[in-house]
Design an enzyme around this catalytic site. Structure first.
Site, PDB file in Angstrom:
ATOM      1  N   HIS A 115      41.508  16.531  69.677  1.00  0.00           N
ATOM      2  CA  HIS A 115      41.283  16.342  71.115  1.00  0.00           C
ATOM      3  C   HIS A 115      41.206  17.735  71.752  1.00  0.00           C
ATOM      4  O   HIS A 115      41.856  18.676  71.273  1.00  0.00           O
ATOM      5  CB  HIS A 115      42.488  15.562  71.663  1.00  0.00           C
ATOM      6  CG  HIS A 115      42.380  15.123  73.079  1.00  0.00           C
ATOM      7  ND1 HIS A 115      42.613  15.967  74.132  1.00  0.00           N
ATOM      8  CD2 HIS A 115      42.095  13.919  73.620  1.00  0.00           C
ATOM      9  CE1 HIS A 115      42.470  15.296  75.266  1.00  0.00           C
ATOM     10  NE2 HIS A 115      42.156  14.055  74.984  1.00  0.00           N
ATOM     11  N   ASP A 192      50.116  16.714  67.159  1.00  0.00           N
ATOM     12  CA  ASP A 192      49.727  16.100  68.428  1.00  0.00           C
ATOM     13  C   ASP A 192      49.884  14.587  68.221  1.00  0.00           C
ATOM     14  O   ASP A 192      49.059  13.945  67.577  1.00  0.00           O
ATOM     15  CB  ASP A 192      48.276  16.475  68.745  1.00  0.00           C
ATOM     16  CG  ASP A 192      47.713  15.680  69.924  1.00  0.00           C
ATOM     17  OD1 ASP A 192      48.415  14.803  70.452  1.00  0.00           O
ATOM     18  OD2 ASP A 192      46.557  15.936  70.303  1.00  0.00           O
ATOM     19  N   GLN A 195      48.633   9.857  70.258  1.00  0.00           N
ATOM     20  CA  GLN A 195      48.139   8.513  69.893  1.00  0.00           C
ATOM     21  C   GLN A 195      48.988   7.856  68.811  1.00  0.00           C
ATOM     22  O   GLN A 195      48.628   6.782  68.334  1.00  0.00           O
ATOM     23  CB  GLN A 195      46.676   8.584  69.412  1.00  0.00           C
ATOM     24  CG  GLN A 195      45.691   9.074  70.448  1.00  0.00           C
ATOM     25  CD  GLN A 195      45.522   8.111  71.628  1.00  0.00           C
ATOM     26  OE1 GLN A 195      45.981   6.971  71.606  1.00  0.00           O
ATOM     27  NE2 GLN A 195      44.868   8.573  72.684  1.00  0.00           N
ATOM     28  N   LYS A 218      51.084   7.125  77.975  1.00  0.00           N
ATOM     29  CA  LYS A 218      50.379   6.318  76.970  1.00  0.00           C
ATOM     30  C   LYS A 218      51.337   5.351  76.278  1.00  0.00           C
ATOM     31  O   LYS A 218      50.939   4.602  75.395  1.00  0.00           O
ATOM     32  CB  LYS A 218      49.739   7.235  75.920  1.00  0.00           C
ATOM     33  CG  LYS A 218      48.597   8.095  76.472  1.00  0.00           C
ATOM     34  CD  LYS A 218      47.927   8.847  75.348  1.00  0.00           C
ATOM     35  CE  LYS A 218      47.127  10.036  75.820  1.00  0.00           C
ATOM     36  NZ  LYS A 218      45.835   9.683  76.391  1.00  0.00           N
ATOM     37  N   CYS A 356      36.989  13.581  75.212  1.00  0.00           N
ATOM     38  CA  CYS A 356      37.635  14.897  75.069  1.00  0.00           C
ATOM     39  C   CYS A 356      37.611  15.381  73.622  1.00  0.00           C
ATOM     40  O   CYS A 356      38.606  15.945  73.129  1.00  0.00           O
ATOM     41  CB  CYS A 356      39.072  14.878  75.589  1.00  0.00           C
ATOM     42  SG  CYS A 356      39.160  14.568  77.332  1.00  0.00           S
TER      43      CYS A 356
HETATM   44  N1  PMP Z   1      45.803  14.388  72.220  1.00  0.00           N
HETATM   45  C1  PMP Z   1      45.254  13.194  71.969  1.00  0.00           C
HETATM   46  C2  PMP Z   1      44.992  12.804  70.544  1.00  0.00           C
HETATM   47  C3  PMP Z   1      44.926  12.345  73.015  1.00  0.00           C
HETATM   48  O1  PMP Z   1      44.357  11.172  72.772  1.00  0.00           O
HETATM   49  C4  PMP Z   1      45.198  12.756  74.349  1.00  0.00           C
HETATM   50  C5  PMP Z   1      44.853  11.862  75.533  1.00  0.00           C
HETATM   51  N2  PMP Z   1      43.620  11.254  75.486  1.00  0.00           N
HETATM   52  C6  PMP Z   1      45.782  13.998  74.544  1.00  0.00           C
HETATM   53  C7  PMP Z   1      46.067  14.792  73.460  1.00  0.00           C
HETATM   54  C8  PMP Z   1      46.069  14.509  75.919  1.00  0.00           C
HETATM   55  O2  PMP Z   1      47.032  13.753  76.542  1.00  0.00           O
HETATM   56  P1  PMP Z   1      47.383  14.072  78.072  1.00  0.00           P
HETATM   57  O3  PMP Z   1      46.122  13.874  78.827  1.00  0.00           O
HETATM   58  O4  PMP Z   1      48.425  13.067  78.411  1.00  0.00           O
HETATM   59  O5  PMP Z   1      47.853  15.460  78.128  1.00  0.00           O
END
Ligand code: PMP
Length: 399
Positions: A115, A192, A195, A218, A356
């Protein structure tokens, strides 16, 4: 889990019952979380740590209690959980604090499926400091090419940062193996877990990682709160990311001494009510049990794949086997935004676009995809509705 716990799920969208399939972006919140946040504001609101009055003591206790609950949730020790704003900020904190100690030519190892949150912070710090970011390849099945990963993990690799579950492909990466390989190589390992923590049991001790980042929003909790787990001895040796009130022990005009962990990394007034809400979310998930959450998500994701595989004109992305609780796809000849817009007319919320993960999209040879992502309140009926709606989109576009 009771669907009735989630007030928003009673809503209609465009005349249809809401089928909320955008959980990888953010989850909905149960009454228990919403009322924990309002109870905080209605009965306990005060700033933490500084006050010698009853409300401040109550607020401090509630805030600190959430640290403890979150630590227990991922099997961390007290003091190893830092509250940030989100996963993105947790990773920015690490990129800043860890990279301060690096030299030009040092390497950071990521994968091609990260991401942007786990890519841009490293890339930008690397550009400033002459560091090198390397990317382990993703193979055609949607998995990390572990041979390539091992070939990139070398003498100069200082940091390895990998997503646990891909937000596009749903791939569940072998993060225990990656953490061990990093440790054996003398590199710092970061997961990270944006998810994964919401969807499966995660135990930082068993994974053996040095750091792990995730977001409250999430996992049924409020927006505005993120989590960074870090091994205590590393956190103690790291410089802070943000400076100011609450993160200090002693300040003089010339210099300052910093507070203990985790507060050294929690400068200024945090999102106290949000942290309290996250505590309630963790309680809620704990009552259901993360094994049950995982099982439900897996069943929905497998069911969705089995249905969409039969839908003509659909291209599916990600592994066919064990996957996170999401599925990305495209309908041939139709832009992902158009698909999402027509599904919305049927009350079905999905996400469309690059998610993203632009470099991964480029690698897949697409500019975007539709993503249906599930959580504990979703049902097979909603996936049936998704399937019929997609068939409708096909009809609209084949005219
Ligand atoms: N890493 C992953 C794998 C994600 O899916 C996301 C959110 N889509 C993020 C990081 C970023 O999370 P946040 O927007 O809550 O900072």
């Amino acid at each position: 889990m009771r669907r009735e716990d989630f007030p928003i799920l009673a809503r209609k969208v465009n005349g249809h019952p809401l089928a909320y399939l955008d959980n990888a972006s953010t989850s909905q919140k149960p009454k228990q979380v919403i009322s924990a946040v309002s109870d905080f504001y209605e009965n306990h609101n005060s700033n933490i740590h500084r006050g010698i009055h009853s409300l401040s003591e109550e607020a401090t206790e509630m805030y600190e209690d959430s640290h403890v609950k979150v630590a227990r949730f991922v099997n961390a020790d007290n003091g190893e959980i830092i509250f940030t704003r989100n996963t993105t900020e947790s990773i920015n904190l690490l990129a800043y604090s860890l990279c301060l100690g690096l030299k030009a030519g040092d390497e950071i190892l990521l994968t091609e499926m990260e991401h942007h949150s786990n890519l841009v912070p490293w890339q930008q710090i690397a550009l400033k400091g002459g560091l090198k970011v390397r990317f382990a390849r993703v193979d055609d099945s949607g998995a990390i090419d572990m041979e390539h990963f091992s070939s990139l993990l070398g003498k100069r690799t200082r940091i390895v940062s990998v997503g646990h579950v891909s937000n596009v492909l749903g791939t569940i990466n072998p993060v225990r193996e990656i953490s061990k390989a990093s440790r054996d190589n003398g590199s710092v390992s970061i997961i990270d877990a944006a998810q994964s923590v919401p969807h499966m049991p995660v135990d930082v001790k068993s994974l053996g990682c040095d750091f792990l980042a995730f977001s409250s929003h999430k996992m049924l909790g409020p927006t505005g709160v993120g989590v960074l787990y870090g091994k205590r001895h590393i956190l103690e040796s790291l410089p802070p990311f943000l400076f100011g009130g609450d993160m200090i022990r002693q300040v003089d005009f010339g210099n300052s001494r910093f507070n203990d962990v985790p507060w050294k990394f929690e400068a200024g007034t945090p999102d106290i009510a949000g942290a309290v809400g996250l505590g309630a979310a963790v309680d809620y998930l704990g009552r259901i049990g993360m094994d049950a959450v995982l099982d439900h998500g897996r069943k929905l994701s497998d069911y969705a794949r089995s249905r969409l595989l039969l839908t003509p004109g659909i291209e599916l992305y990600g592994p066919s086997g064990k996957r996170g609780s999401l599925l990305s796809f495209n309908l041939k000849g139709v832009h992902s935004h158009d698909v999402a817009e027509i599904l919305d007319r049927d009350g079905i919320a999905v996400r469309a676009g690059h998610h993203c993960a632009m470099p991964l999209m480029r690698k897949l040879g697409i500019t975007g995809a539709v993503r249906a992502s599930f959580y504990l309140y979703n049902s097979k009926d909603e996936i049936d509705r998704l399937e019929s709606s997609i068939l409708r989109v096909r009809k609209v576009f084949s005219k």
